[in-house]
Every structure is written in C-alpha cells, then in structure tokens.
Enzyme design. Structure first.
Site, PDB file in Angstrom:
ATOM      1  N   GLY A 104       1.252  -1.053   0.121  1.00 29.47           N
ATOM      2  CA  GLY A 104       0.090  -0.079  -0.052  1.00 29.47           C
ATOM      3  C   GLY A 104       0.869   1.078   0.003  1.00 29.47           C
ATOM      4  O   GLY A 104       1.793   1.376   0.825  1.00 29.47           O
ATOM      5  N   ALA A 145      15.685  10.925  -1.018  1.00 29.72           N
ATOM      6  CA  ALA A 145      16.742  10.926  -0.005  1.00 29.72           C
ATOM      7  C   ALA A 145      17.749   9.788  -0.711  1.00 29.72           C
ATOM      8  O   ALA A 145      19.074  10.042  -0.583  1.00 29.72           O
ATOM      9  CB  ALA A 145      16.032  10.971   1.346  1.00 29.72           C
ATOM     10  N   ARG A 164       0.907  -4.958  -6.030  1.00 31.55           N
ATOM     11  CA  ARG A 164       1.113  -6.204  -5.343  1.00 31.55           C
ATOM     12  C   ARG A 164       1.289  -7.349  -6.467  1.00 31.55           C
ATOM     13  O   ARG A 164       0.888  -7.186  -7.351  1.00 31.55           O
ATOM     14  CB  ARG A 164      -0.063  -6.453  -4.562  1.00 31.55           C
ATOM     15  CG  ARG A 164      -0.581  -5.505  -3.669  1.00 31.55           C
ATOM     16  CD  ARG A 164      -1.742  -5.848  -2.394  1.00 31.55           C
ATOM     17  NE  ARG A 164      -2.135  -4.602  -1.754  1.00 31.55           N
ATOM     18  CZ  ARG A 164      -1.494  -4.103  -0.532  1.00 31.55           C
ATOM     19  NH1 ARG A 164      -0.269  -4.780  -0.238  1.00 31.55           N
ATOM     20  NH2 ARG A 164      -2.075  -2.988   0.074  1.00 31.55           N
ATOM     21  N   GLY A 212       5.826  -1.836   3.498  1.00 35.36           N
ATOM     22  CA  GLY A 212       5.279  -2.426   4.971  1.00 35.36           C
ATOM     23  C   GLY A 212       5.899  -3.678   5.077  1.00 35.36           C
ATOM     24  O   GLY A 212       6.765  -4.300   4.587  1.00 35.36           O
ATOM     25  N   ASP A 213       5.169  -4.579   5.912  1.00 29.61           N
ATOM     26  CA  ASP A 213       5.588  -5.835   6.283  1.00 29.61           C
ATOM     27  C   ASP A 213       5.669  -6.605   5.170  1.00 29.61           C
ATOM     28  O   ASP A 213       6.793  -7.424   5.171  1.00 29.61           O
ATOM     29  CB  ASP A 213       4.621  -6.506   7.487  1.00 29.61           C
ATOM     30  CG  ASP A 213       4.911  -7.787   8.050  1.00 29.61           C
ATOM     31  OD1 ASP A 213       4.447  -8.743   7.940  1.00 29.61           O
ATOM     32  OD2 ASP A 213       6.078  -7.516   8.605  1.00 29.61           O
ATOM     33  N   GLY A 214       4.731  -6.525   4.260  1.00 26.81           N
ATOM     34  CA  GLY A 214       4.853  -7.773   3.117  1.00 26.81           C
ATOM     35  C   GLY A 214       6.232  -7.398   2.153  1.00 26.81           C
ATOM     36  O   GLY A 214       6.992  -8.130   1.741  1.00 26.81           O
ATOM     37  N   THR A 240       4.194   2.252   5.817  1.00 29.42           N
ATOM     38  CA  THR A 240       2.675   2.049   5.765  1.00 29.42           C
ATOM     39  C   THR A 240       2.321   2.709   6.782  1.00 29.42           C
ATOM     40  O   THR A 240       2.513   3.132   7.919  1.00 29.42           O
ATOM     41  CB  THR A 240       2.833   0.422   6.064  1.00 29.42           C
ATOM     42  OG1 THR A 240       1.325   0.321   6.234  1.00 29.42           O
ATOM     43  CG2 THR A 240       3.174   0.090   7.488  1.00 29.42           C
ATOM     44  N   ASP A 288      -0.199   2.065   8.459  1.00 24.31           N
ATOM     45  CA  ASP A 288      -0.900   1.287   9.655  1.00 24.31           C
ATOM     46  C   ASP A 288       0.275   1.178  10.752  1.00 24.31           C
ATOM     47  O   ASP A 288      -0.235   1.264  11.895  1.00 24.31           O
ATOM     48  CB  ASP A 288      -0.939  -0.629   9.170  1.00 24.31           C
ATOM     49  CG  ASP A 288      -1.779  -0.375   8.184  1.00 24.31           C
ATOM     50  OD1 ASP A 288      -1.905  -1.501   7.387  1.00 24.31           O
ATOM     51  OD2 ASP A 288      -2.444   0.579   7.850  1.00 24.31           O
ATOM     52  N   ASP A 325       2.441  -0.631  11.597  1.00 24.72           N
ATOM     53  CA  ASP A 325       2.313  -1.624  12.421  1.00 24.72           C
ATOM     54  C   ASP A 325       3.618  -2.971  12.273  1.00 24.72           C
ATOM     55  O   ASP A 325       3.515  -4.026  12.308  1.00 24.72           O
ATOM     56  CB  ASP A 325       1.130  -2.574  11.811  1.00 24.72           C
ATOM     57  CG  ASP A 325       1.159  -2.893  10.366  1.00 24.72           C
ATOM     58  OD1 ASP A 325       0.389  -3.810  10.010  1.00 24.72           O
ATOM     59  OD2 ASP A 325       1.920  -2.344   9.649  1.00 24.72           O
ATOM     60  N   ARG A 373     -26.436  13.545  16.114  1.00 26.29           N
ATOM     61  CA  ARG A 373     -26.321  12.123  15.771  1.00 26.29           C
ATOM     62  C   ARG A 373     -24.988  11.378  16.399  1.00 26.29           C
ATOM     63  O   ARG A 373     -23.901  12.212  16.746  1.00 26.29           O
ATOM     64  CB  ARG A 373     -26.121  12.219  14.213  1.00 26.29           C
ATOM     65  CG  ARG A 373     -27.331  12.330  13.375  1.00 26.29           C
ATOM     66  CD  ARG A 373     -27.185  12.463  11.989  1.00 26.29           C
ATOM     67  NE  ARG A 373     -28.395  12.327  11.206  1.00 26.29           N
ATOM     68  CZ  ARG A 373     -28.719  12.694   9.877  1.00 26.29           C
ATOM     69  NH1 ARG A 373     -27.425  13.386   9.263  1.00 26.29           N
ATOM     70  NH2 ARG A 373     -29.564  12.703   9.195  1.00 26.29           N
ATOM     71  N   ARG A 389      -5.609  -2.021   8.708  1.00 27.26           N
ATOM     72  CA  ARG A 389      -5.644  -3.727   8.681  1.00 27.26           C
ATOM     73  C   ARG A 389      -5.798  -4.298   9.892  1.00 27.26           C
ATOM     74  O   ARG A 389      -6.738  -4.264  10.291  1.00 27.26           O
ATOM     75  CB  ARG A 389      -4.127  -4.154   7.969  1.00 27.26           C
ATOM     76  CG  ARG A 389      -4.011  -5.206   6.965  1.00 27.26           C
ATOM     77  CD  ARG A 389      -2.997  -5.509   6.158  1.00 27.26           C
ATOM     78  NE  ARG A 389      -1.803  -5.014   6.922  1.00 27.26           N
ATOM     79  CZ  ARG A 389      -0.563  -5.675   6.358  1.00 27.26           C
ATOM     80  NH1 ARG A 389      -0.426  -6.414   5.387  1.00 27.26           N
ATOM     81  NH2 ARG A 389       0.666  -5.358   7.332  1.00 27.26           N
ATOM     82  N   GLY A 430     -10.885  13.355  20.075  1.00 26.00           N
ATOM     83  CA  GLY A 430     -11.909  13.404  21.146  1.00 26.00           C
ATOM     84  C   GLY A 430     -13.129  12.421  20.964  1.00 26.00           C
ATOM     85  O   GLY A 430     -14.147  12.935  21.684  1.00 26.00           O
ATOM     86  N   GLU A 473     -15.760   9.652  21.771  1.00 29.36           N
ATOM     87  CA  GLU A 473     -16.342   9.099  22.589  1.00 29.36           C
ATOM     88  C   GLU A 473     -16.121   7.622  22.909  1.00 29.36           C
ATOM     89  O   GLU A 473     -16.093   7.057  24.090  1.00 29.36           O
ATOM     90  CB  GLU A 473     -17.876   9.352  22.714  1.00 29.36           C
ATOM     91  CG  GLU A 473     -18.603  10.624  23.151  1.00 29.36           C
ATOM     92  CD  GLU A 473     -18.007  11.758  22.121  1.00 29.36           C
ATOM     93  OE1 GLU A 473     -17.674  12.818  22.752  1.00 29.36           O
ATOM     94  OE2 GLU A 473     -18.031  11.530  21.013  1.00 29.36           O
ATOM     95  N   ARG A 507      -4.774   7.315   2.576  1.00 33.34           N
ATOM     96  CA  ARG A 507      -3.471   6.951   1.812  1.00 33.34           C
ATOM     97  C   ARG A 507      -2.973   8.121   1.099  1.00 33.34           C
ATOM     98  O   ARG A 507      -1.678   7.948   0.621  1.00 33.34           O
ATOM     99  CB  ARG A 507      -3.876   5.782   1.062  1.00 33.34           C
ATOM    100  CG  ARG A 507      -3.914   4.401   1.813  1.00 33.34           C
ATOM    101  CD  ARG A 507      -2.612   3.601   1.787  1.00 33.34           C
ATOM    102  NE  ARG A 507      -2.664   3.028   0.365  1.00 33.34           N
ATOM    103  CZ  ARG A 507      -3.217   1.855   0.301  1.00 33.34           C
ATOM    104  NH1 ARG A 507      -3.972   1.288   0.883  1.00 33.34           N
ATOM    105  NH2 ARG A 507      -3.087   1.531  -1.097  1.00 33.34           N
TER     106      ARG A 507
HETATM  107  O1  F6P Z   1      -1.567  -1.617   4.592  1.00 29.44           O
HETATM  108  C1  F6P Z   1      -2.096  -0.233   4.521  1.00 29.44           C
HETATM  109  C2  F6P Z   1      -3.495  -0.295   3.896  1.00 29.44           C
HETATM  110  O2  F6P Z   1      -4.093   1.027   3.655  1.00 29.44           O
HETATM  111  C3  F6P Z   1      -4.380  -1.152   5.096  1.00 29.44           C
HETATM  112  O3  F6P Z   1      -4.543  -0.028   5.925  1.00 29.44           O
HETATM  113  C4  F6P Z   1      -5.545  -1.492   4.143  1.00 29.44           C
HETATM  114  O4  F6P Z   1      -6.339  -2.375   4.874  1.00 29.44           O
HETATM  115  C5  F6P Z   1      -4.925  -1.946   3.044  1.00 29.44           C
HETATM  116  O5  F6P Z   1      -3.426  -1.164   2.788  1.00 29.44           O
HETATM  117  C6  F6P Z   1      -5.655  -1.819   1.743  1.00 29.44           C
HETATM  118  O6  F6P Z   1      -4.918  -2.534   0.689  1.00 29.44           O
HETATM  119  P1  F6P Z   1      -5.290  -2.240  -1.099  1.00 29.44           P
HETATM  120  O7  F6P Z   1      -4.744  -1.052  -1.213  1.00 29.44           O
HETATM  121  O8  F6P Z   1      -4.626  -3.377  -1.697  1.00 29.44           O
HETATM  122  O9  F6P Z   1      -6.714  -2.396  -0.975  1.00 29.44           O
END
Ligand code: F6P
Length: 332
Positions: free
Chosen positions: A23, A34, A84, A114-116, A137, A139, A141, A174, A183, A197, A199, A265
């Site tokens: 992503g 850089a 991907r 990211g991780d992948g 990423t 995320d 994460d 509302r 993710r 803020g 709730e 994103r």
């Molecule tokens: O990993 C980043 C991210 O934006 C996640 O938060 C989200 O679930 C995922 O990519 C969406 O993946 P794609 O862009 O392949 O739909």
C-alpha cells in the site's frame, strides 16, 4: 550473467536500485528522493524500479538522477508506483527478479514499504541480493520500528475529516461511526480517536462489550447533555456501517457511518513524514556505504538507525493495554 562490456570506471561504480511496494504511503517519495540524492553524493549509480516487485521481475527499471526526484518531496503516493505481485511470491518470479538484478548490475536493492515488502526483500536477500528496507505503511504496524512513513499524514487526514463530521453530527444530534484503516492493527484508530476526542474507540487489540462499552457509554453521554457522539472503529474490528445500524437500533440515537478508506493513503506528506523519510533515506545509503547490508532502517527514541533485517522481522509490537486504558480516561 553480468555484462563484461562495462568500462572499468563503470565497473567500480556500485548501483543502488529503489522500489516501493505494498500500500502506498505519504513519505515514500521523500525516501526515494533521499536515497537517490544521498546515493549520488556517495558515488552510486541509482536505478528506480517501477511498480514494486512486479516491476522488478519484469525489468521495469529507469535511471534516476538528482533531477529525477525534484518536486516530489511534497507529493503523496509514490512516483515509482507500486503493485502487489503474486508472481514474485513464486520461485519462478523470485528467480526472474534475481536474474534482473544481475542483468542490471544492481548491487543493493532499497525496498520501501510495509511488512509484506520487508518479507519480499528478505526473500531476495536469501537468494543473494543485498537489501535495505525502509518501513512505510500508514498502519504503522511494523514491529521493529516506532514509526513507519505515512502514519502521521494519515492521522492528520483522519483527524481533519472527523472534525468535519463532528460539525454535522452536532447539528443533527447524531452519532457518527468512523471506520479507519489499519488492516489488523489499531494504531490509526487509537491515535485518531484520542486526537479527535472520540467518545468510543474500538481497536482489534482489545475486546469490548457492545452494551457496556458502547451502548451504556452513549446513553450516559446523552443524559449528560452531549449533542453528538463520535465512535472511531478500526477496520480490523469490523464494518462501520454494521456498527452504526446496531448502535441506532439499541440506543435510538440517529447514527451514520463514514468509511474514510483510501483518503488516509493520500495527501501531501506532513512535516514529520518529510523529515523522517529524508532521514531514513540518508541512513539507508550510509548503511550501504559502510558495508552493512540486509538491514531495516528503524525509528527509535527520536532517531533512525539500521538493524539486522532478520532481527527486525522477528520483532513484534502491540498497542499497550495501558495506552488504551489511558485513552479510556479521557474519552468520556
Ligand atoms: O496496509 C495499508 C492499507 O491501507 C491498510 O490499512 C488497508 O487495509 C490496505 O492497505 C488496503 O490494501 P489495498 O490498497 O490493496 O486495497
């Protein structure tokens, strides 16, 4: 088989290739810029691989010079594009990618993602292609680093969106359920929830009871005179639209849902993403020039450094219960 026809001068010049994968994230362009400029300054030839690992095994590669990366630091997304690639995950695809690195005389691959992406880079390292990973990423994460590029910009985008939602929720008295990305993690939801803020904040890292933690909270808020309610929900918890229906049915509060989705994103990278992407790119080239390969650039205690990629991939992180509990004390 490496070309033997290069001149002696060229043979001595090492080549760094850069790709972005997974992503996209604001700050990727800053990192590309850089690495390119620090790499040129350090005497390297720089190549850009377009469309991530999918482009690598297909040889979708361009030369990069200092001017190639002008006017991108302030732009979201990645000018090298990303994709991907299921093919790259196959032995055949990996083999083709390794062949391409030899054909183009690539000495080190800098993989931004990211991780992948880190795991794809690890596969290349195991196949003999030296790599450096820059974590990117929204995320945030990735276990080994406190910060991944894109996180700050995504948080700011989401907070600004929720500030707008609060206006209309207040006008209509509302409840607004806001589903954010992340993710399987709740870093975006927790950060945005506290900063806006909210709730109620729902993250995958913590179980919740619908009646006690949501219904009772909102009814108490209404009885205390609140005129609007924000529920921030990580996508890893479920669909905001389903949650909105449940809340309205149980509380009688008119409830609407908003899925922020891909808005998180994009956008111009924040100062923090421009600053840290630049630092990480420079640190990546420094690791290469000092002979440290198969590393990840991580952000720790306010600075960036390179650590062993295997160590990085083995490192996990999880939102601390105490941090979530802290959020509870102020989201009343
Ligand atoms: O990993 C980043 C991210 O934006 C996640 O938060 C989200 O679930 C995922 O990519 C969406 O993946 P794609 O862009 O392949 O739909």
């Amino acid at each position: 088989m490496k070309h033997e026809s290069v001149s002696k001068a060229e043979a001595k010049q090492k080549t760094i290739a850069i790709l972005t994968s997974g992503g996209d994230a604001p700050g990727m362009n800053g990192a590309i810029r850089a690495v390119t400029r620090a790499g040129i300054n350090a005497g390297y030839n720089i190549l850009g691989v377009r469309r991530g690992f999918h482009g690598l095994w297909r040889g979708d590669i361009i030369n990069l010079d200092s001017r190639s990366v002008s006017d991108i630091l302030h732009r979201g997304g990645t000018f090298l594009m990303t994709a991907r690639s299921e093919t790259f995950k196959t032995e055949e695809g990996l083999g083709k990618a390794v062949d391409i690195t030899e054909i183009f005389n690539i000495d080190v691959l800098v993989a931004i993602g990211g991780d992948g992406t880190a795991r794809g880079a690890k596969a290349l390292a195991e196949a003999g292609v030296p790599v450096i990973v820059i974590p990117a990423t929204i995320d945030n994460d990735i276990g080994a680093t406190e910060y991944a590029l894109g996180f700050d910009t995504a948080l700011n985008t989401a907070v600004q969106a929720i500030d707008k939602l609060r206006d209309t929720a207040s006008s209509h008295e509302r409840c607004s359920v806001v589903e954010v990305m992340g993710r399987h993690s709740g870093y975006i939801a927790l950060g945005v929830g506290v900063a806006s803020g909210a709730e109620v904040i729902l993250v995958p890292e913590r179980e919740f009871d619908f009646d006690d933690d949501i219904v009772l909270t909102l009814i108490k808020d209404r009885n205390a005179g609140k005129r609007h309610y924000i529920v921030v929900m990580a996508e890893g918890v479920g669909l905001g639209s389903d949650m909105a229906q449940l809340i309205e049915k149980r509380t009688g509060i008119e409830t609407r849902s908003t899925q922020l989705g891909y808005l998180q994103r994009g956008g111009a990278p924040s100062f923090r993403d421009r600053w840290i992407s630049s630092l990480m790119g420079v640190k990546a080239v420094r690791a290469i020039s000092e002979g440290r390969l198969n590393r990840m650039i991580v952000h720790k205690e306010g600075d960036c450094k390179d650590i062993d990629l295997d160590e990085a991939l083995a490192t996990e992180k999880r939102i601390l219960d105490d941090t979530i509990n802290m959020a509870d004390t102020i989201t009343i």
